[in-house]
Design a protein around this motif. Structure first.
Motif, PDB file in Angstrom:
ATOM      1  N   THR A   1      -2.247  -3.297 -10.185  1.00 48.46           N
ATOM      2  CA  THR A   1      -2.494  -2.142  -9.332  1.00 48.46           C
ATOM      3  C   THR A   1      -3.987  -2.022  -9.071  1.00 48.46           C
ATOM      4  OG1 THR A   1      -2.030   0.190  -8.937  1.00 48.46           O
ATOM      5  CG2 THR A   1      -2.673  -0.426 -11.181  1.00 48.46           C
TER       6      THR A   1
ATOM      7  N   LEU B   1      -6.914   0.761  -6.764  1.00 46.10           N
ATOM      8  CA  LEU B   1      -7.159   1.913  -5.891  1.00 46.10           C
ATOM      9  C   LEU B   1      -7.623   1.479  -4.506  1.00 46.10           C
ATOM     10  CD1 LEU B   1      -8.905   4.302  -8.430  1.00 46.10           C
ATOM     11  CD2 LEU B   1      -6.659   4.629  -7.363  1.00 46.10           C
ATOM     12  N   THR B   2      -8.217   0.281  -4.398  1.00 46.46           N
ATOM     13  CA  THR B   2      -8.788  -0.179  -3.126  1.00 46.46           C
ATOM     14  C   THR B   2      -8.076  -1.377  -2.514  1.00 46.46           C
ATOM     15  OG1 THR B   2     -10.346  -1.694  -4.188  1.00 46.46           O
ATOM     16  CG2 THR B   2     -11.077   0.602  -3.858  1.00 46.46           C
TER      17      THR B   2
ATOM     18  N   SER C   1       3.302  10.800  -8.044  1.00 47.27           N
ATOM     19  CA  SER C   1       1.966  10.842  -7.463  1.00 47.27           C
ATOM     20  C   SER C   1       1.011  11.402  -8.492  1.00 47.27           C
ATOM     21  CB  SER C   1       1.951  11.684  -6.188  1.00 47.27           C
ATOM     22  OG  SER C   1       2.075  13.052  -6.495  1.00 47.27           O
ATOM     23  N   SER C   2      -0.236  11.038  -8.384  1.00 47.13           N
ATOM     24  CA  SER C   2      -1.219  11.490  -9.368  1.00 47.13           C
ATOM     25  C   SER C   2      -1.385  13.005  -9.324  1.00 47.13           C
ATOM     26  CB  SER C   2      -2.560  10.800  -9.147  1.00 47.13           C
ATOM     27  OG  SER C   2      -3.034  11.053  -7.838  1.00 47.13           O
TER      28      SER C   2
ATOM     29  N   ASP D   1       0.881  -1.167   0.000  1.00 43.54           N
ATOM     30  CA  ASP D   1       0.000   0.000   0.000  1.00 43.54           C
ATOM     31  C   ASP D   1       0.916   1.213   0.000  1.00 43.54           C
ATOM     32  OD1 ASP D   1      -1.669   2.141   0.538  1.00 43.54           O
ATOM     33  OD2 ASP D   1      -2.565   1.260   2.342  1.00 43.54           O
TER      34      ASP D   1
ATOM     35  N   ILE E   1      -3.461   5.017 -12.575  1.00 44.89           N
ATOM     36  CA  ILE E   1      -3.391   5.420 -11.173  1.00 44.89           C
ATOM     37  C   ILE E   1      -3.765   4.242 -10.278  1.00 44.89           C
ATOM     38  CG2 ILE E   1      -4.390   6.946  -9.429  1.00 44.89           C
ATOM     39  CD1 ILE E   1      -4.836   9.000 -11.677  1.00 44.89           C
ATOM     40  N   GLY E   2      -2.956   4.034  -9.250  1.00 46.60           N
ATOM     41  CA  GLY E   2      -3.228   2.996  -8.262  1.00 46.60           C
ATOM     42  C   GLY E   2      -2.606   3.356  -6.932  1.00 46.60           C
ATOM     43  N   ARG E   3      -3.072   2.732  -5.900  1.00 41.62           N
ATOM     44  CA  ARG E   3      -2.513   2.910  -4.555  1.00 41.62           C
ATOM     45  C   ARG E   3      -1.844   1.625  -4.074  1.00 41.62           C
ATOM     46  NH1 ARG E   3      -5.163   5.256   0.997  1.00 41.62           N
ATOM     47  NH2 ARG E   3      -3.794   4.087   2.377  1.00 41.62           N
TER      48      ARG E   3
ATOM     49  N   GLN F   1      -0.856   6.567  -1.077  1.00 43.21           N
ATOM     50  CA  GLN F   1      -1.395   7.643  -1.903  1.00 43.21           C
ATOM     51  C   GLN F   1      -1.536   7.115  -3.323  1.00 43.21           C
ATOM     52  OE1 GLN F   1       1.289  10.933  -2.780  1.00 43.21           O
ATOM     53  NE2 GLN F   1       3.040   9.673  -2.207  1.00 43.21           N
ATOM     54  N   ASN F   2      -2.312   7.798  -4.117  1.00 45.49           N
ATOM     55  CA  ASN F   2      -2.487   7.390  -5.509  1.00 45.49           C
ATOM     56  C   ASN F   2      -1.259   7.789  -6.316  1.00 45.49           C
ATOM     57  OD1 ASN F   2      -4.994   6.475  -4.779  1.00 45.49           O
ATOM     58  ND2 ASN F   2      -6.090   8.210  -5.640  1.00 45.49           N
TER      59      ASN F   2
END
Length: 162
Positions: free
Chosen positions: A78, A80-81, A143-144, A51, A115-117, A54-55
């Motif tokens: 990747t 986001l959740t 970072s995004s 993790d 984009i991924g976290r 951040q995105n």
């Protein structure tokens, strides 16, 4: 990770910036763990994930392959959740030769720079079977928030700090 070999070989070892220092090992190459992509594709294999907090967008990554149980075939994903069914693939390692004690760089194609976290590597097959091993995994990108939306370009590229 979905399983660690021992206290000395936990998943955080793959991100500690120390080579040759107790890499992450899975218990065995049992392949009893599923990862489901957002398109419904299911990969069955041991995995390690991080993790970032951040995105981010990953441009490239490095893997230090330490011993004889390194990845032969795997998928870099990747999300986001971090939840099953939310994963998107950014890179596939396929039929990698069994070379140890080497750092290899993998460039992510522009179309896969999403984009991924959470970032995960799923081991489909490792050399010498038995265990899966990940000695060091370093992600590079931005970072995004560093993307200029008017021009869609990167304004900075750096090691992603965790």
């Amino acid at each position: 990770s979905n399983n660690d070999y021992s206290m000395k070989h936990q998943a955080w070892r793959a991100f500690d910036f120390v080579k040759n220092n107790y890499p992450w090992y899975s218990v065995y190459n049992t392949r009893n763990y599923d990862t489901t992509k957002s398109d419904g594709t299911v990969y069955n294999g041991n995995w390690v994930q991080i993790d970032i907090g951040q995105n981010v967008i990953v441009k490239y990554f490095e893997i230090y392959h330490y011993g004889g149980h390194n990845v032969k075939h795997g998928h870099i994903l990747t999300s986001l959740t971090g939840e099953d069914g939310s994963w998107n693939e950014i890179y596939t390692i396929y039929d990698r030769p069994n070379v140890s004690n080497v750092t290899e760089t993998y460039n992510v194609e522009d179309i896969n720079q999403i984009i991924g976290r959470y970032y995960r590597i799923v081991f489909i097959e490792s050399h010498n079977n038995g265990h899966n091993e990940l000695a060091e995994w370093t992600l590079y990108g931005y970072s995004s928030s560093e993307i200029n939306p008017q021009h869609c370009r990167v304004t900075g590229l750096s090691l992603i700090h965790i």
